[in-house]
Design a protein around this motif. Structure first.
Motif, mmCIF file in Angstrom:
data_model
loop_
_atom_site.group_PDB
_atom_site.id
_atom_site.type_symbol
_atom_site.label_atom_id
_atom_site.label_comp_id
_atom_site.label_asym_id
_atom_site.label_seq_id
_atom_site.Cartn_x
_atom_site.Cartn_y
_atom_site.Cartn_z
ATOM 1 N N ARG A 60 0.835 -1.221 0.000
ATOM 2 C CA ARG A 60 0.000 0.000 0.000
ATOM 3 C C ARG A 60 0.863 1.261 0.000
ATOM 4 N N LYS A 61 1.981 1.209 0.719
ATOM 5 C CA LYS A 61 2.891 2.354 0.749
ATOM 6 C C LYS A 61 3.485 2.585 -0.644
ATOM 7 N N SER A 62 3.830 1.507 -1.313
ATOM 8 C CA SER A 62 4.371 1.599 -2.668
ATOM 9 C C SER A 62 3.323 2.177 -3.627
ATOM 10 N N GLU A 63 2.088 1.710 -3.505
ATOM 11 C CA GLU A 63 1.009 2.228 -4.349
ATOM 12 C C GLU A 63 0.782 3.714 -4.085
ATOM 13 N N PHE A 64 0.819 4.098 -2.815
ATOM 14 C CA PHE A 64 0.639 5.506 -2.472
ATOM 15 C C PHE A 64 1.771 6.355 -3.045
ATOM 16 N N ASN A 65 3.015 5.859 -2.913
ATOM 17 C CA ASN A 65 4.149 6.610 -3.444
ATOM 18 C C ASN A 65 4.039 6.784 -4.952
ATOM 19 N N SER A 66 3.588 5.745 -5.649
ATOM 20 C CA SER A 66 3.398 5.849 -7.100
ATOM 21 C C SER A 66 2.339 6.895 -7.428
ATOM 22 N N ALA A 67 1.233 6.849 -6.709
ATOM 23 C CA ALA A 67 0.155 7.821 -6.945
ATOM 24 C C ALA A 67 0.633 9.237 -6.648
ATOM 25 N N GLN A 68 1.433 9.382 -5.609
ATOM 26 C CA GLN A 68 1.949 10.705 -5.255
ATOM 27 C C GLN A 68 2.909 11.217 -6.326
ATOM 28 N N ASP A 118 -5.964 22.631 -23.247
ATOM 29 C CA ASP A 118 -4.951 21.739 -22.675
ATOM 30 C C ASP A 118 -4.818 21.940 -21.172
ATOM 31 N N ILE A 119 -4.820 23.182 -20.742
ATOM 32 C CA ILE A 119 -4.679 23.473 -19.306
ATOM 33 C C ILE A 119 -5.891 22.971 -18.535
ATOM 34 N N LYS A 120 -7.081 23.120 -19.105
ATOM 35 C CA LYS A 120 -8.274 22.588 -18.440
ATOM 36 C C LYS A 120 -8.169 21.076 -18.287
ATOM 37 N N LEU A 121 -7.680 20.409 -19.344
ATOM 38 C CA LEU A 121 -7.504 18.957 -19.272
ATOM 39 C C LEU A 121 -6.451 18.579 -18.227
ATOM 40 N N HIS A 122 -5.369 19.346 -18.187
ATOM 41 C CA HIS A 122 -4.329 19.098 -17.176
ATOM 42 C C HIS A 122 -4.875 19.291 -15.768
ATOM 43 N N ARG A 123 -5.709 20.300 -15.590
ATOM 44 C CA ARG A 123 -6.300 20.532 -14.264
ATOM 45 C C ARG A 123 -7.213 19.390 -13.865
ATOM 46 N N MET A 124 -8.005 18.903 -14.832
ATOM 47 C CA MET A 124 -8.891 17.771 -14.533
ATOM 48 C C MET A 124 -8.068 16.533 -14.205
ATOM 49 N N GLU A 125 -7.002 16.310 -14.968
ATOM 50 C CA GLU A 125 -6.130 15.165 -14.707
ATOM 51 C C GLU A 125 -5.489 15.285 -13.323
ATOM 52 N N THR A 126 -5.041 16.484 -12.994
ATOM 53 C CA THR A 126 -4.422 16.712 -11.686
ATOM 54 C C THR A 126 -5.433 16.471 -10.561
ATOM 55 N N ALA A 127 -6.653 16.933 -10.755
ATOM 56 C CA ALA A 127 -7.690 16.720 -9.735
ATOM 57 C C ALA A 127 -7.975 15.220 -9.575
ATOM 58 N N ASN A 128 -8.051 14.498 -10.698
ATOM 59 C CA ASN A 128 -8.290 13.051 -10.628
ATOM 60 C C ASN A 128 -7.139 12.338 -9.920
ATOM 61 N N LEU A 129 -5.910 12.741 -10.244
ATOM 62 C CA LEU A 129 -4.749 12.124 -9.594
ATOM 63 C C LEU A 129 -4.694 12.467 -8.107
ATOM 64 N N ASN A 130 -5.151 13.671 -7.764
ATOM 65 C CA ASN A 130 -5.209 14.044 -6.350
ATOM 66 C C ASN A 130 -6.220 13.156 -5.619
ATOM 67 N N ASP A 131 -7.373 12.922 -6.251
ATOM 68 C CA ASP A 131 -8.373 12.033 -5.652
ATOM 69 C C ASP A 131 -7.824 10.619 -5.490
ATOM 70 N N LYS A 132 -7.123 10.154 -6.520
ATOM 71 C CA LYS A 132 -6.528 8.814 -6.482
ATOM 72 C C LYS A 132 -5.490 8.727 -5.362
ATOM 73 N N MET A 133 -4.674 9.782 -5.237
ATOM 74 C CA MET A 133 -3.652 9.800 -4.192
ATOM 75 C C MET A 133 -4.307 9.803 -2.805
ATOM 76 N N THR A 134 -5.367 10.567 -2.645
ATOM 77 C CA THR A 134 -6.080 10.618 -1.368
ATOM 78 C C THR A 134 -6.664 9.246 -1.030
ATOM 79 N N GLU A 135 -7.220 8.586 -2.035
ATOM 80 C CA GLU A 135 -7.770 7.245 -1.824
ATOM 81 C C GLU A 135 -6.668 6.265 -1.416
ATOM 82 N N LYS A 136 -5.527 6.339 -2.087
ATOM 83 C CA LYS A 136 -4.402 5.449 -1.751
ATOM 84 C C LYS A 136 -3.881 5.746 -0.346
#
Length: 147
Positions: free
Chosen positions: A22-30, A80-98
């Protein structure tokens, strides 16, 4: 002295391994999130620099065709920036879940470690009690033989 055997040792080892995973998964997500943030910052800075360049060029004089090129580029970069922001928000959610999963895995492991510590402490107390009783018995026998 009898060595204490913790009956849930295999479960504890499994939970330790799960925590590592789980720590490894979290580090990857981060790392993914950090990379996305860096890309977003880079793109935003690039647009800011280009905007400054456009303003400088407008002061000097610019053709309609150049202005159209800048406008097209800004429209594309805005998307492109809007897409990057959405991607960043999704990755933030994924990181929080991990992170939440990691915290839960650490909590499960800690519960077993505490249980193991309590059992070890109880076992040691029991051994000390038996040793005290044994020493008292030896002392009583010596006292009884001396008379």
């Amino acid at each position: 002295m009898a060595k204490m055997i913790f009956g849930l040792e295999k479960v504890l080892m499994y939970r330790k391994e799960m925590e590592k995973v789980r720590k490894s998964e979290f580090n990857s997500a981060q790392q993914e999130f950090d990379g996305a943030c860096e890309r977003l910052d880079f793109e935003e800075n690039r647009v800011d620099r280009l905007n400054s360049e456009l303003q400088d060029r407008q002061r000097e004089g610019i053709t309609a065709m150049e202005l159209q090129l800048y406008a097209d580029f800004f429209r594309r970069k805005t998307v492109d920036i809007k897409l990057h922001r959405m991607e960043t928000a999704n990755l933030n959610d994924k990181m929080t879940e991990k992170r939440d999963i990691l915290v839960e895995a650490a909590r499960e492991k800690k519960v077993l470690e505490i249980l193991k510590d309590k059992k070890t402490l109880a076992h040691n107390r029991e051994l000390l009690g038996k040793e005290r009783i044994f020493l008292e018995e030896i002392a009583l026998r010596k006292k009884g033989h001396g008379k």
